[in-house]
Scaffold this motif. Structure first.
Motif, PDB file in Angstrom:
ATOM      1  N   ASP A  40      66.350  42.573  30.186  1.00 10.56           N
ATOM      2  CA  ASP A  40      65.816  41.211  30.291  1.00 10.56           C
ATOM      3  C   ASP A  40      64.382  41.209  30.814  1.00 10.56           C
ATOM      4  O   ASP A  40      63.648  40.248  30.612  1.00 10.56           O
ATOM      5  CB  ASP A  40      66.678  40.364  31.230  1.00 10.56           C
ATOM      6  N   LYS A  41      63.997  42.287  31.473  1.00  5.78           N
ATOM      7  CA  LYS A  41      62.647  42.393  32.031  1.00  5.78           C
ATOM      8  C   LYS A  41      61.707  43.118  31.078  1.00  5.78           C
ATOM      9  O   LYS A  41      60.601  43.477  31.446  1.00  5.78           O
ATOM     10  CB  LYS A  41      62.700  43.115  33.370  1.00  5.78           C
ATOM     11  N   GLY A  44      65.398  46.677  24.393  1.00  6.78           N
ATOM     12  CA  GLY A  44      66.103  45.402  24.419  1.00  6.78           C
ATOM     13  C   GLY A  44      67.498  45.465  23.839  1.00  6.78           C
ATOM     14  O   GLY A  44      67.940  44.522  23.177  1.00  6.78           O
ATOM     15  N   LYS A 101      73.545  43.727  26.069  1.00  4.22           N
ATOM     16  CA  LYS A 101      74.347  44.125  27.233  1.00  4.22           C
ATOM     17  C   LYS A 101      75.818  44.172  26.851  1.00  4.22           C
ATOM     18  O   LYS A 101      76.646  43.391  27.318  1.00  4.22           O
ATOM     19  CB  LYS A 101      74.098  43.188  28.399  1.00  4.22           C
TER      20      LYS A 101
END
Length: 167
Positions: A111-112, A117, A120
Motif C-alpha cells: 500500500d506504500k 503491488g 494481499k
C-alpha cells in the motif's frame, strides 16, 4: 563492483563471520556488517547523485533492512568451531531467512508503493516471493562466496600464525 547481480553482496557473509569471530564482544559483530552496509549505501548514493549509477543508496524504510542484517549476524553466533559444514548451513539459512522476512514485509507494505503491488492474498505473497527469486539466488551465491573468502582467509592466517609460533 560494476554490473554485479542484484543481491550478490558481502554483508550477510560479514555478519556470519563477525558473529562467529566476535563471541565475547558481540557489539562488534553487529557493527561491522552495518558499517559495511552503510559505506556501500553511501557510495551508491554518491554515484546516484552524480548520475553514475541508476541505483540510489538511501531510501524510505531502509532502517528495516539494517535491522534484518543485524538479525543475520545472529546466525554467526550459531557457528561453532567454524567447521565448513556449519558455515555452509549458516550461509544458506541466513539469506533464506532474510529473503522470507524481507519479501513478506515488502508484500505487507504494498500500500506504500513497495514491490510490484501484489495483492494481499496468499497468491500475492507467492508472487512477491517469485519476483524476488533472482535476488535470493544471488544472495545465496554471494553469501557462500564471501563466506568462503572470509572464513578461508581467517583459517589460513590462523594456521600461518600457529606455524610461526611453533618455529
Amino acid at each position: 563492483m560494476p554490473n554485479r547481480p542484484y543481491g550478490f553482496a558481502p554483508q550477510i557473509a560479514i555478519g556470519l563471520f563477525s558473529g562467529a569471530l566476535f563471541v565475547k564482544d558481540k557489539k562488534w559483530a553487529f557493527i561491522l556488517p552495518l558499517l559495511s552496509m552503510f559505506i556501500s549505501d553511501l557510495l551508491y548514493q554518491v554515484l546516484y547523485n552524480y548520475g553514475l549509477s541508476p541505483i540510489y543508496g538511501f531510501y524510505d524504510g531502509q532502517w528495516v533492512n539494517y535491522l534484518l542484517f543485524m538479525g543475520m549476524t545472529c546466525f554467526g553466533f550459531l557457528i561453532k568451531k567454524s567447521k565448513p559444514g556449519n558455515i555452509i548451513v549458516a550461509a544458506l539459512a541466513a539469506p533464506t531467512t532474510h529473503f522470507l522476512i524481507s519479501n513478506f514485509l515488502v508484500w505487507m507494505a504494498r500500500d506504500k508503493g513497495y514491490g510490484l503491488g501484489r495483492p494481499k492474498t496468499f497468491n500475492g505473497l507467492l508472487l512477491c516471493y517469485n519476483d524476488a527469486l533472482p535476488f535470493y539466488i544471488n544472495s545465496i551465491l554471494g553469501t557462500i562466496v564471501f563466506s568462503a573468502v572470509l572464513f578461508g582467509s581467517y583459517y589460513i592466517a590462523q594456521n600461518k600464525a600457529g606455524k610461526k609460533a611453533l618455529a
